[in-house]
Design a protein around this motif. Sequence first.
Motif, PDB file in Angstrom:
ATOM      1  N   VAL A  23       0.870  -1.178   0.000  1.00 60.21           N
ATOM      2  CA  VAL A  23       0.000   0.000   0.000  1.00 60.21           C
ATOM      3  C   VAL A  23       0.908   1.229   0.000  1.00 60.21           C
ATOM      4  N   PRO A  24       1.143   1.826  -1.175  1.00 57.36           N
ATOM      5  CA  PRO A  24       2.097   2.932  -1.282  1.00 57.36           C
ATOM      6  C   PRO A  24       1.570   4.226  -0.667  1.00 57.36           C
ATOM      7  N   ASN A  25       2.467   5.172  -0.540  1.00 57.42           N
ATOM      8  CA  ASN A  25       2.106   6.506  -0.091  1.00 57.42           C
ATOM      9  C   ASN A  25       1.078   7.105  -1.040  1.00 57.42           C
ATOM     10  N   GLY A  26       0.025   7.689  -0.474  1.00 62.39           N
ATOM     11  CA  GLY A  26      -1.021   8.319  -1.279  1.00 62.39           C
ATOM     12  C   GLY A  26      -2.174   7.410  -1.628  1.00 62.39           C
ATOM     13  N   SER A  27      -2.225   6.210  -1.039  1.00 62.82           N
ATOM     14  CA  SER A  27      -3.313   5.271  -1.353  1.00 62.82           C
ATOM     15  C   SER A  27      -4.629   5.715  -0.721  1.00 62.82           C
ATOM     16  N   ASP A  28      -5.710   5.194  -1.254  1.00 62.13           N
ATOM     17  CA  ASP A  28      -7.059   5.543  -0.810  1.00 62.13           C
ATOM     18  C   ASP A  28      -7.391   4.738   0.455  1.00 62.13           C
ATOM     19  N   HIS A  29      -7.320   5.393   1.611  1.00 66.42           N
ATOM     20  CA  HIS A  29      -7.537   4.675   2.874  1.00 66.42           C
ATOM     21  C   HIS A  29      -9.017   4.338   3.088  1.00 66.42           C
ATOM     22  N   ILE A  30      -9.911   5.033   2.401  1.00 67.95           N
ATOM     23  CA  ILE A  30     -11.338   4.687   2.490  1.00 67.95           C
ATOM     24  C   ILE A  30     -11.600   3.377   1.743  1.00 67.95           C
ATOM     25  N   ALA A  31     -10.994   3.242   0.566  1.00 63.40           N
ATOM     26  CA  ALA A  31     -11.118   1.991  -0.179  1.00 63.40           C
ATOM     27  C   ALA A  31     -10.503   0.836   0.597  1.00 63.40           C
ATOM     28  N   MET A  32      -9.378   1.095   1.257  1.00 62.51           N
ATOM     29  CA  MET A  32      -8.729   0.042   2.043  1.00 62.51           C
ATOM     30  C   MET A  32      -9.603  -0.369   3.223  1.00 62.51           C
ATOM     31  N   HIS A  33     -10.325   0.594   3.797  1.00 63.11           N
ATOM     32  CA  HIS A  33     -11.212   0.278   4.920  1.00 63.11           C
ATOM     33  C   HIS A  33     -12.333  -0.662   4.474  1.00 63.11           C
ATOM     34  N   LYS A  34     -12.758  -0.528   3.233  1.00 62.85           N
ATOM     35  CA  LYS A  34     -13.823  -1.396   2.714  1.00 62.85           C
ATOM     36  C   LYS A  34     -13.380  -2.852   2.619  1.00 62.85           C
ATOM     37  N   ILE A  35     -12.061  -3.070   2.501  1.00 63.39           N
ATOM     38  CA  ILE A  35     -11.565  -4.451   2.374  1.00 63.39           C
ATOM     39  C   ILE A  35     -10.735  -4.861   3.594  1.00 63.39           C
ATOM     40  N   LYS A  36     -10.968  -4.205   4.724  1.00 64.29           N
ATOM     41  CA  LYS A  36     -10.133  -4.484   5.895  1.00 64.29           C
ATOM     42  C   LYS A  36     -10.253  -5.932   6.357  1.00 64.29           C
ATOM     43  N   ASP A  37     -11.432  -6.556   6.181  1.00 59.20           N
ATOM     44  CA  ASP A  37     -11.588  -7.961   6.570  1.00 59.20           C
ATOM     45  C   ASP A  37     -10.747  -8.863   5.664  1.00 59.20           C
ATOM     46  N   LYS A  38     -10.683  -8.514   4.388  1.00 61.61           N
ATOM     47  CA  LYS A  38      -9.830  -9.266   3.465  1.00 61.61           C
ATOM     48  C   LYS A  38      -8.361  -9.120   3.833  1.00 61.61           C
ATOM     49  N   VAL A  39      -7.972  -7.925   4.233  1.00 63.33           N
ATOM     50  CA  VAL A  39      -6.585  -7.683   4.636  1.00 63.33           C
ATOM     51  C   VAL A  39      -6.235  -8.526   5.861  1.00 63.33           C
ATOM     52  N   LEU A  40      -7.134  -8.573   6.827  1.00 64.93           N
ATOM     53  CA  LEU A  40      -6.890  -9.366   8.034  1.00 64.93           C
ATOM     54  C   LEU A  40      -6.770 -10.850   7.694  1.00 64.93           C
ATOM     55  N   THR A  41      -7.652 -11.340   6.836  1.00 64.49           N
ATOM     56  CA  THR A  41      -7.566 -12.743   6.415  1.00 64.49           C
ATOM     57  C   THR A  41      -6.262 -13.019   5.688  1.00 64.49           C
ATOM     58  N   PHE A  42      -5.880 -12.107   4.817  1.00 67.25           N
ATOM     59  CA  PHE A  42      -4.618 -12.206   4.080  1.00 67.25           C
ATOM     60  C   PHE A  42      -3.438 -12.354   5.048  1.00 67.25           C
ATOM     61  N   LEU A  43      -3.425 -11.526   6.074  1.00 69.92           N
ATOM     62  CA  LEU A  43      -2.342 -11.586   7.061  1.00 69.92           C
ATOM     63  C   LEU A  43      -2.413 -12.874   7.881  1.00 69.92           C
ATOM     64  N   ASN A  44      -3.594 -13.246   8.295  1.00 69.51           N
ATOM     65  CA  ASN A  44      -3.732 -14.449   9.124  1.00 69.51           C
ATOM     66  C   ASN A  44      -3.488 -15.738   8.333  1.00 69.51           C
ATOM     67  N   ASN A  45      -3.366 -15.608   7.012  1.00 68.11           N
ATOM     68  CA  ASN A  45      -2.924 -16.733   6.193  1.00 68.11           C
ATOM     69  C   ASN A  45      -1.397 -16.786   6.088  1.00 68.11           C
ATOM     70  N   GLY A  46      -0.745 -15.923   6.840  1.00 64.66           N
ATOM     71  CA  GLY A  46       0.712 -15.948   6.916  1.00 64.66           C
ATOM     72  C   GLY A  46       1.429 -15.073   5.908  1.00 64.66           C
ATOM     73  N   ASN A  47       0.704 -14.168   5.261  1.00 67.69           N
ATOM     74  CA  ASN A  47       1.295 -13.316   4.232  1.00 67.69           C
ATOM     75  C   ASN A  47       1.847 -12.013   4.816  1.00 67.69           C
ATOM     76  N   THR A  48       2.363 -11.162   3.927  1.00 67.56           N
ATOM     77  CA  THR A  48       3.053  -9.943   4.351  1.00 67.56           C
ATOM     78  C   THR A  48       2.420  -8.711   3.735  1.00 67.56           C
ATOM     79  N   LEU A  49       2.331  -7.646   4.529  1.00 66.94           N
ATOM     80  CA  LEU A  49       1.807  -6.361   4.089  1.00 66.94           C
ATOM     81  C   LEU A  49       2.866  -5.289   4.292  1.00 66.94           C
ATOM     82  N   PHE A  50       3.134  -4.508   3.235  1.00 70.82           N
ATOM     83  CA  PHE A  50       3.952  -3.304   3.332  1.00 70.82           C
ATOM     84  C   PHE A  50       3.000  -2.113   3.256  1.00 70.82           C
ATOM     85  N   CYS A  51       3.060  -1.221   4.227  1.00 69.09           N
ATOM     86  CA  CYS A  51       2.244  -0.003   4.194  1.00 69.09           C
ATOM     87  C   CYS A  51       3.144   1.211   4.345  1.00 69.09           C
ATOM     88  N   PHE A  52       3.182   2.054   3.300  1.00 67.54           N
ATOM     89  CA  PHE A  52       4.000   3.268   3.310  1.00 67.54           C
ATOM     90  C   PHE A  52       3.108   4.506   3.218  1.00 67.54           C
TER      91      PHE A  52
END
Length: 209
Positions: free
Chosen positions: A49-78
């Motif tokens: 998630v680069p600098n300047g990303s749409d944090h409202i759009a990211m909030h809409k998929i926050k459950d997907k992000v949590l599942t993604f992480l709990n599947n053992g994956n990696t998130l970079f947020c700048f």
Amino acid sequence: MKTVIAAVVSNGIEGLEKYFVSSDLVQYTFLEITKEFSPDLDLYHLLIVPNGSDHIAMHKIKDKVLTFLNNGNTLFCFDGWFTNWLPNNQWVMNTDLKSIDQRYTVQSDQYNLLENVTIDDLIYNNNISGWWSCGYIEAAQEAEIILQDTWNRPIVVFDEKSTKGTIFMTASGPLGDIGITTKTNTYLNNSLAQLYQNALFLVAKKINF
């Protein structure tokens, strides 16, 4: 060696693709934010998630992000994120303190993410300090604080404790994959490129061992 399969969230910012260039190490796919933004994150090892990303759009998929992480994956947020889409960590915007007084110090670095990184490159740009990050991160309790600022606030954080995955984040400090051969750049300098590369190599090691 398996290639890291990475997704980059895109607002359609011009030139973004120049900062995430695929190589033998990593294959980037750009996920353009639309009205129906709901990507299948199961296809990727790494979400960026680069600098300047749409944090409202990211909030809409926050459950997907949590599942993604709990599947053992990696998130970079700048990015600087106002909405609470990123699990257990929150960016805070603060303008009460002068950025000209901002300095960074190393708090901890168990994976050597700062190897060959010159801290002053993150502090100064043309002898002006406070140019890179903005605000600070309220980090998860067991997260590793890699860099903190003059006022002991987390600026670069590595969290592999609060979910089953890994979160590498900066306080709105941009990073990207431009390699480390260019000494200076209008967007990234050599040390920032090195910091990104170090984090990326850690992801590659994780998926290959």
